[in-house]
Design a protein around this motif. Structure first.
Motif, PDB file in Angstrom:
ATOM      1  N   PHE A 127      98.837  53.195  26.228  1.00 34.11           N
ATOM      2  CA  PHE A 127      98.284  52.854  24.917  1.00 34.11           C
ATOM      3  C   PHE A 127      96.903  52.219  25.054  1.00 34.11           C
ATOM      4  O   PHE A 127      96.033  52.413  24.222  1.00 34.11           O
ATOM      5  CB  PHE A 127      99.249  51.884  24.222  1.00 34.11           C
ATOM      6  N   ARG A 128      96.717  51.459  26.138  1.00 36.81           N
ATOM      7  CA  ARG A 128      95.447  50.755  26.332  1.00 36.81           C
ATOM      8  C   ARG A 128      94.729  51.276  27.577  1.00 36.81           C
ATOM      9  O   ARG A 128      95.267  51.212  28.679  1.00 36.81           O
ATOM     10  CB  ARG A 128      95.692  49.250  26.515  1.00 36.81           C
ATOM     11  N   ALA A 129      93.511  51.747  27.391  1.00 44.63           N
ATOM     12  CA  ALA A 129      92.712  52.226  28.525  1.00 44.63           C
ATOM     13  C   ALA A 129      92.503  51.093  29.533  1.00 44.63           C
ATOM     14  O   ALA A 129      92.561  51.298  30.744  1.00 44.63           O
ATOM     15  CB  ALA A 129      91.374  52.751  28.037  1.00 44.63           C
ATOM     16  N   ALA A 130      92.314  49.896  29.010  1.00 42.02           N
ATOM     17  CA  ALA A 130      92.058  48.741  29.878  1.00 42.02           C
ATOM     18  C   ALA A 130      93.238  48.471  30.802  1.00 42.02           C
ATOM     19  O   ALA A 130      93.056  48.060  31.952  1.00 42.02           O
ATOM     20  CB  ALA A 130      91.757  47.506  29.035  1.00 42.02           C
ATOM     21  N   ALA A 131      94.446  48.709  30.303  1.00 47.48           N
ATOM     22  CA  ALA A 131      95.641  48.464  31.121  1.00 47.48           C
ATOM     23  C   ALA A 131      95.681  49.421  32.303  1.00 47.48           C
ATOM     24  O   ALA A 131      96.017  49.028  33.432  1.00 47.48           O
ATOM     25  CB  ALA A 131      96.900  48.619  30.267  1.00 47.48           C
ATOM     26  N   ILE A 132      95.332  50.688  32.048  1.00 48.81           N
ATOM     27  CA  ILE A 132      95.322  51.694  33.126  1.00 48.81           C
ATOM     28  C   ILE A 132      94.257  51.324  34.160  1.00 48.81           C
ATOM     29  O   ILE A 132      94.507  51.332  35.366  1.00 48.81           O
ATOM     30  CB  ILE A 132      95.052  53.109  32.559  1.00 48.81           C
ATOM     31  N   GLU A 133      93.091  50.939  33.672  1.00 51.07           N
ATOM     32  CA  GLU A 133      91.988  50.562  34.572  1.00 51.07           C
ATOM     33  C   GLU A 133      92.343  49.342  35.421  1.00 51.07           C
ATOM     34  O   GLU A 133      92.115  49.316  36.628  1.00 51.07           O
ATOM     35  CB  GLU A 133      90.741  50.220  33.757  1.00 51.07           C
ATOM     36  N   GLN A 134      92.895  48.348  34.737  1.00 50.85           N
ATOM     37  CA  GLN A 134      93.233  47.083  35.417  1.00 50.85           C
ATOM     38  C   GLN A 134      94.252  47.309  36.534  1.00 50.85           C
ATOM     39  O   GLN A 134      94.113  46.767  37.638  1.00 50.85           O
ATOM     40  CB  GLN A 134      93.808  46.126  34.380  1.00 50.85           C
ATOM     41  N   LEU A 135      95.255  48.115  36.232  1.00 44.05           N
ATOM     42  CA  LEU A 135      96.283  48.389  37.239  1.00 44.05           C
ATOM     43  C   LEU A 135      95.705  49.229  38.384  1.00 44.05           C
ATOM     44  O   LEU A 135      96.052  49.021  39.549  1.00 44.05           O
ATOM     45  CB  LEU A 135      97.492  49.082  36.601  1.00 44.05           C
ATOM     46  N   SER A 136      94.808  50.130  38.044  1.00 36.72           N
ATOM     47  CA  SER A 136      94.155  50.951  39.077  1.00 36.72           C
ATOM     48  C   SER A 136      93.331  50.076  40.016  1.00 36.72           C
ATOM     49  O   SER A 136      93.291  50.301  41.232  1.00 36.72           O
ATOM     50  CB  SER A 136      93.237  51.998  38.440  1.00 36.72           C
ATOM     51  N   THR A 137      92.663  49.100  39.451  1.00 38.07           N
ATOM     52  CA  THR A 137      91.864  48.177  40.263  1.00 38.07           C
ATOM     53  C   THR A 137      92.755  47.423  41.245  1.00 38.07           C
ATOM     54  O   THR A 137      92.435  47.307  42.432  1.00 38.07           O
ATOM     55  CB  THR A 137      91.126  47.165  39.344  1.00 38.07           C
ATOM     56  N   TRP A 138      93.903  46.950  40.748  1.00 37.87           N
ATOM     57  CA  TRP A 138      94.849  46.252  41.631  1.00 37.87           C
ATOM     58  C   TRP A 138      95.370  47.191  42.728  1.00 37.87           C
ATOM     59  O   TRP A 138      95.475  46.817  43.889  1.00 37.87           O
ATOM     60  CB  TRP A 138      96.036  45.706  40.836  1.00 37.87           C
ATOM     61  N   ALA A 139      95.692  48.428  42.329  1.00 35.26           N
ATOM     62  CA  ALA A 139      96.226  49.400  43.292  1.00 35.26           C
ATOM     63  C   ALA A 139      95.229  49.628  44.423  1.00 35.26           C
ATOM     64  O   ALA A 139      95.597  49.663  45.599  1.00 35.26           O
ATOM     65  CB  ALA A 139      96.553  50.712  42.586  1.00 35.26           C
ATOM     66  N   ALA A 140      93.942  49.745  44.050  1.00 34.10           N
ATOM     67  CA  ALA A 140      92.898  49.953  45.057  1.00 34.10           C
ATOM     68  C   ALA A 140      92.800  48.729  45.963  1.00 34.10           C
ATOM     69  O   ALA A 140      92.725  48.834  47.187  1.00 34.10           O
ATOM     70  CB  ALA A 140      91.567  50.224  44.362  1.00 34.10           C
ATOM     71  N   LYS A 141      92.831  47.557  45.345  1.00 35.50           N
ATOM     72  CA  LYS A 141      92.712  46.310  46.102  1.00 35.50           C
ATOM     73  C   LYS A 141      93.875  46.146  47.090  1.00 35.50           C
ATOM     74  O   LYS A 141      93.687  45.701  48.226  1.00 35.50           O
ATOM     75  CB  LYS A 141      92.682  45.138  45.116  1.00 35.50           C
ATOM     76  N   LEU A 142      95.072  46.507  46.639  1.00 33.20           N
ATOM     77  CA  LEU A 142      96.260  46.343  47.483  1.00 33.20           C
ATOM     78  C   LEU A 142      96.494  47.557  48.381  1.00 33.20           C
ATOM     79  O   LEU A 142      97.392  47.546  49.224  1.00 33.20           O
ATOM     80  CB  LEU A 142      97.498  46.125  46.609  1.00 33.20           C
ATOM     81  N   ASP A 143      95.690  48.602  48.148  1.00 36.70           N
ATOM     82  CA  ASP A 143      95.830  49.844  48.896  1.00 36.70           C
ATOM     83  C   ASP A 143      97.238  50.436  48.744  1.00 36.70           C
ATOM     84  O   ASP A 143      97.911  50.752  49.717  1.00 36.70           O
ATOM     85  CB  ASP A 143      95.489  49.601  50.388  1.00 36.70           C
ATOM     86  N   VAL A 144      97.668  50.585  47.488  1.00 35.00           N
ATOM     87  CA  VAL A 144      98.941  51.250  47.193  1.00 35.00           C
ATOM     88  C   VAL A 144      98.669  52.404  46.221  1.00 35.00           C
ATOM     89  O   VAL A 144      97.753  52.322  45.402  1.00 35.00           O
ATOM     90  CB  VAL A 144      99.994  50.277  46.602  1.00 35.00           C
ATOM     91  N   PRO A 145      99.465  53.475  46.311  1.00 31.83           N
ATOM     92  CA  PRO A 145      99.240  54.610  45.417  1.00 31.83           C
ATOM     93  C   PRO A 145      99.620  54.283  43.967  1.00 31.83           C
ATOM     94  O   PRO A 145     100.470  53.421  43.728  1.00 31.83           O
ATOM     95  CB  PRO A 145     100.158  55.698  45.980  1.00 31.83           C
ATOM     96  N   ILE A 146      98.975  54.977  43.031  1.00 28.86           N
ATOM     97  CA  ILE A 146      99.272  54.778  41.612  1.00 28.86           C
ATOM     98  C   ILE A 146      99.293  56.137  40.915  1.00 28.86           C
ATOM     99  O   ILE A 146      98.492  57.014  41.238  1.00 28.86           O
ATOM    100  CB  ILE A 146      98.242  53.824  40.964  1.00 28.86           C
ATOM    101  N   ILE A 147     100.223  56.301  40.000  1.00 30.26           N
ATOM    102  CA  ILE A 147     100.275  57.510  39.177  1.00 30.26           C
ATOM    103  C   ILE A 147      99.815  57.123  37.779  1.00 30.26           C
ATOM    104  O   ILE A 147     100.315  56.152  37.199  1.00 30.26           O
ATOM    105  CB  ILE A 147     101.712  58.085  39.107  1.00 30.26           C
ATOM    106  N   LYS A 148      98.823  57.849  37.265  1.00 37.25           N
ATOM    107  CA  LYS A 148      98.318  57.502  35.937  1.00 37.25           C
ATOM    108  C   LYS A 148      97.926  58.754  35.168  1.00 37.25           C
ATOM    109  O   LYS A 148      97.884  59.853  35.717  1.00 37.25           O
ATOM    110  CB  LYS A 148      97.127  56.562  36.067  1.00 37.25           C
TER     111      LYS A 148
END
Ligand code: GDP
Length: 289
Positions: A127-148
């Protein structure tokens, strides 16, 4: 190790315990009912629950008795068999915007990694573009895969794809974000129910845990929110965030009691390491020591 854990609790919930320690005289073996009442009110525990905790006790009790009573208030403590988790273990993260969902997902992923387990995230708040972006940023930082997917796309499809990817890649843990817009509750209700159904379709028995994220500074508002979500999809456990810097740690008693749900973790900061596994024993020990 126990001492260390207890110390960590005291440190993280410093504000709560500071207030309490001014009330109960240290090293006093017997505590009067008035002192206890004051202690618990200072910790922001509701009167109703104080009464429940003290029901049938004499006017003066020992620390040991008090400790026992307080631990019992968390009788919904989790009894998860950690040695026998399904693979992948699928957790759905639920809560209103701003409660700390995204940050908590990152912290859970971090714990997973530290435990030597692989993890994948699903950006289910479409629903929120910011939520997808924010989680993607964390995924990159933690080096874990993300499905979006793109904003506005089907959240349940993200859930399905995340679980499928975990199965295909033999990943241990799946953590799926969900939307938290309470103002359009009917839509959210349908969306969450659909996500749950689709998880089951992707893997029998999934989601294995529906975790509610509650802002610990919100008191009764948080409890009301949790009740609403519990009615929608059924909650298995709670994570209480933002307990650092608040003197309201006693709200944990009310949350666990009123919702009749276990508290799994507490959030004590904005960083990836700021999530502590909740232990009623350690919490009460810190309160009374
Ligand atoms: P969401 O909208 O539910 O995904 O919430 P976010 O994860 O974006 O968190 C909202 C805000 O609360 C952010 O500024 C976070 O850094 C902050 N936050 C989350 N958890 C904690 C916590 O345990 N302690 C503190 N101090 N801040 C937190």
């Amino acid at each position: 190790e126990n001492e260390q854990k207890k110390g960590f609790f005291s440190k993280a919930l410093e504000k709560t315990f500071e207030t309490i320690k001014t009330v109960v005289p240290q090293k006093k073996e017997k505590i009067s009912f008035d002192d206890i009442q004051e202690l618990l009110i200072e910790a922001d525990m509701e009167y109703e629950i104080i009464e429940k905790a003290m029901d049938g006790l004499p006017d003066e009790i020992t620390r040991k008795q008090l400790r026992h009573r307080l631990v019992m208030l968390f009788e919904h403590a989790p009894k998860v068999d950690l040695s026998n988790l399904p693979k992948p273990f699928v957790r759905l993260i639920i809560g209103v915007n701003g409660a700390g969902k995204t940050t908590t997902i990152a912290k859970l992923a971090n714990i997973s990694k530290k435990d030597g387990k692989s993890v994948i995230l699903g950006a289910g708040d479409t629903f929120r573009a910011a939520a997808i972006e924010q989680l993607s940023t964390w995924a990159a930082k933690l080096d874990v895969p993300i499905i979006k997917t793109k904003q506005g796309h089907d959240a349940s499809a993200v859930a399905f794809d995340t679980i499928s990817a975990a199965i295909a890649r033999n990943i241990d843990n799946v953590i799926i974000d969900t939307a938290g817009r309470l103002q359009t509750q009917t839509n959210l209700n349908n969306e969450l129910k659909k996500i749950v159904k689709v998880c089951e379709k992707a893997m029998t028995g999934a989601p294995h845990q529906k975790l509610m994220i509650l802002d610990g500074t919100q008191g009764n508002t948080a409890i009301a929110q949790a009740k609403a979500f519990n009615e929608m999809v059924g909650i298995d456990g709670i994570i209480v965030t933002k307990l650092d810097g608040t003197a309201k740690g006693g709200a944990l008693f009310s949350i666990s009691n009123q919702l009749e749900l276990p508290i799994f973790y507490v959030g004590v900061g904005e960083k990836q390491d700021d999530l502590i596994a909740f232990s009623p024993d350690d919490f009460v020990d810190s309160l009374l020591d």
